[in-house]
Motif scaffolding. Structure first.
Motif, PDB file in Angstrom:
ATOM      1  N   GLY A 173       0.816  -1.203   0.000  1.00 60.15           N
ATOM      2  CA  GLY A 173       0.000   0.000   0.000  1.00 60.15           C
ATOM      3  C   GLY A 173       0.850   1.253   0.000  1.00 60.15           C
ATOM      4  N   GLU A 174       0.219   2.396   0.197  1.00 63.62           N
ATOM      5  CA  GLU A 174       0.896   3.695   0.179  1.00 63.62           C
ATOM      6  C   GLU A 174       1.818   3.824   1.387  1.00 63.62           C
ATOM      7  N   PRO A 175       3.068   4.288   1.199  1.00 65.17           N
ATOM      8  CA  PRO A 175       3.958   4.492   2.348  1.00 65.17           C
ATOM      9  C   PRO A 175       3.322   5.414   3.386  1.00 65.17           C
ATOM     10  N   SER A 176       3.470   5.050   4.665  1.00 67.28           N
ATOM     11  CA  SER A 176       2.781   5.762   5.739  1.00 67.28           C
ATOM     12  C   SER A 176       3.607   5.716   7.006  1.00 67.28           C
ATOM     13  N   GLU A 177       3.441   6.739   7.857  1.00 71.16           N
ATOM     14  CA  GLU A 177       4.119   6.721   9.152  1.00 71.16           C
ATOM     15  C   GLU A 177       3.590   5.601  10.041  1.00 71.16           C
ATOM     16  N   GLU A 178       2.490   4.992   9.680  1.00 74.84           N
ATOM     17  CA  GLU A 178       1.971   3.844  10.418  1.00 74.84           C
ATOM     18  C   GLU A 178       2.739   2.565  10.097  1.00 74.84           C
ATOM     19  N   ASN A 179       3.530   2.576   9.033  1.00 74.38           N
ATOM     20  CA  ASN A 179       4.344   1.406   8.707  1.00 74.38           C
ATOM     21  C   ASN A 179       5.405   1.188   9.779  1.00 74.38           C
ATOM     22  N   GLY A 180       5.912  -0.032   9.855  1.00 70.91           N
ATOM     23  CA  GLY A 180       6.994  -0.315  10.788  1.00 70.91           C
ATOM     24  C   GLY A 180       8.247   0.469  10.462  1.00 70.91           C
ATOM     25  N   ALA A 181       9.130   0.571  11.453  1.00 69.64           N
ATOM     26  CA  ALA A 181      10.335   1.387  11.274  1.00 69.64           C
ATOM     27  C   ALA A 181      11.326   0.764  10.301  1.00 69.64           C
ATOM     28  N   TYR A 182      11.605  -0.535  10.435  1.00 66.19           N
ATOM     29  CA  TYR A 182      12.689  -1.162   9.689  1.00 66.19           C
ATOM     30  C   TYR A 182      12.204  -2.411   8.960  1.00 66.19           C
ATOM     31  N   ALA A 183      12.555  -2.511   7.687  1.00 64.67           N
ATOM     32  CA  ALA A 183      12.277  -3.737   6.946  1.00 64.67           C
ATOM     33  C   ALA A 183      13.266  -4.829   7.349  1.00 64.67           C
ATOM     34  N   PHE A 184      14.553  -4.480   7.395  1.00 67.27           N
ATOM     35  CA  PHE A 184      15.610  -5.369   7.897  1.00 67.27           C
ATOM     36  C   PHE A 184      16.289  -4.653   9.061  1.00 67.27           C
TER      37      PHE A 184
END
Length: 406
Positions: free
Chosen positions: A131-142
């Motif tokens: 989805g659209e990038p959001s500040e609700e996304n987690g901080a780190y993918a790796f």
């Protein structure tokens, strides 16, 4: 090697990343049991399929264990319905832990976090928020942290609200041949030592590659080589949560150094990053920005001075044989730095920017050479830009290269 079969429980939900309907199955209980019981040297093969999880997967205290999917496009682990835990996968206190050949999506917090481990390999793993990038996304993918002998290669990171690929407080790190897209920071090395960042592709992030050193952590970082990367069009809006250190990164940043030591940047292609190609900043600049807008960044110590092991000033920097190309005549006007450069350097957006804040106890060691016909700006940020200049002859020098770390 063991291949395990799971009972399939159809969930049939609409994928967040695609308009096509996926058929989801549950392997949660069986997979967590396998991780708990994994023997030293075991490979856990994840079969092809789309798998939904409601809890974090945990692996602790294991040695020489590999978690291997059937390929990025074939094995998908989704945490979009997560109810318990912050991470998607969390590893700790292991020796030689390998993740390979799968996609992980939409954890509440970090998609994959590994801590206090000697020997971590991420290979051909896609870690993303759909989805659209959001500040609700987690901080780190790796998120490998407090670890040694870390390798991230041939991975893809998308949509992290801090950094797609982040390595923190770790030693002996290789980050190579990865693609990072639509993160606030594409790649970030923080307080880490003996780091190689090369042959990566970073585009459509807020900032492409960051090398930061922050106060109040377990170790200070140094000795990083950033080379042969393609860093282009990193002009995406900054969607970091308020108070996060990467919230200060202006859209349009190629490579940014903050309060770090002994860095070599060479043979990179830096193209159409609309604010700056390479930025060199002291932690004092962060303090000035905090004072100006009243923001207090989360998790930072109150006294941010050059005391003890931590050094707030960037020094011993060697920038050479890079290709800078900005086809945009005007910098972005969506951040204060872009507005400043538009006013002070019209039609001449700087490729390399130095905040001008120097360590009072040590002379600046900054060498810039063989980068073509570059444009340069020194801000004199500590004195309200009174000494702002585009003169850089004092920094036209050659420095000894850092020996390959591996």
């Amino acid at each position: 090697m063991r291949f395990f079969c799971f009972s399939l429980i159809s969930l049939l939900i609409l994928s967040c990343s695609s308009k096509e309907e996926r058929e989801w199955s549950s392997i949660e209980k069986d997979l967590q049991t396998m991780l708990i019981n994994a023997a030293d040297g075991e490979t856990i093969d994840l079969p092809a399929g789309n798998y939904m999880f409601k809890k974090s997967l945990l692996i602790d205290g294991k040695k020489n264990v590999t978690i291997k999917g059937a390929g990025i496009e074939n094995t998908v682990l989704s945490f979009a319905m997560q109810e318990e835990g912050a991470e998607g996968i969390k590893g700790s206190n292991c020796i030689n832990l390998t993740f390979e050949g799968f996609t992980i999506e939409d954890a509440k917090g970090d998609n994959i976090k590994v801590t206090d481990t000697r020997g971590i390999t991420f290979r051909s793993v896609k870690s993303q928020w759909t989805g659209e990038p959001s500040e609700e996304n987690g901080a780190y993918a790796f998120y490998p942290v407090l670890s040694k002998n870390v390798i991230l290669e041939k991975c893809i990171a998308i949509g992290a609200s801090d950094a797609g690929i982040y390595v923190g407080q770790s030693d002996s790190v290789i980050i190579r041949n990865n693609i990072v897209i639509n993160n606030v920071a594409g790649i970030e090395s923080e307080n880490s030592r003996w780091v190689e960042i090369y042959e990566n592709e970073a585009y459509d992030n807020t900032g492409g590659i960051l090398v930061f050193d922050m106060p109040g952590l377990t170790q200070s970082g140094h000795t990083t080589r950033v080379y042969k990367n393609k860093v282009y069009e990193n002009n995406y809006r900054n969607f970091a949560p308020e108070g996060n250190i990467v919230a200060i990164v202006p859209p349009g940043t190629g490579i940014l150094l903050l309060a770090t030591q002994n860095i070599e940047i060479f043979n990179n292609e830096l193209t159409d990053n609309r604010t700056l190609g390479v930025g060199i900043a002291s932690y004092k600049l962060v303090e000035l920005m905090e004072a100006e807008d009243g923001t207090q960044l989360d998790g930072l110590i109150t006294e941010k001075t050059n005391t003890g092991e931590y050094n707030a000033f960037t020094n011993n920097i060697n920038i050479h044989h890079n290709v800078f190309d900005n086809s945009k005549w005007f910098p972005t006007v969506k951040n204060d730095f872009g507005l400043l450069f538009l006013t002070e350097f019209p039609f001449n957006t700087p490729d390399i920017v130095f905040d001008g804040i120097r360590d009072p106890d040590n002379p600046i060691q900054l060498c810039i050479n063989n980068n073509g016909d570059i444009k340069f700006a020194e801000l004199d940020a500590e004195h309200n830009l009174e000494g702002l200049t585009d003169e850089w002859t004092a920094y036209q020098c050659e420095a000894e290269s850092i020996a390959p770390i591996f």
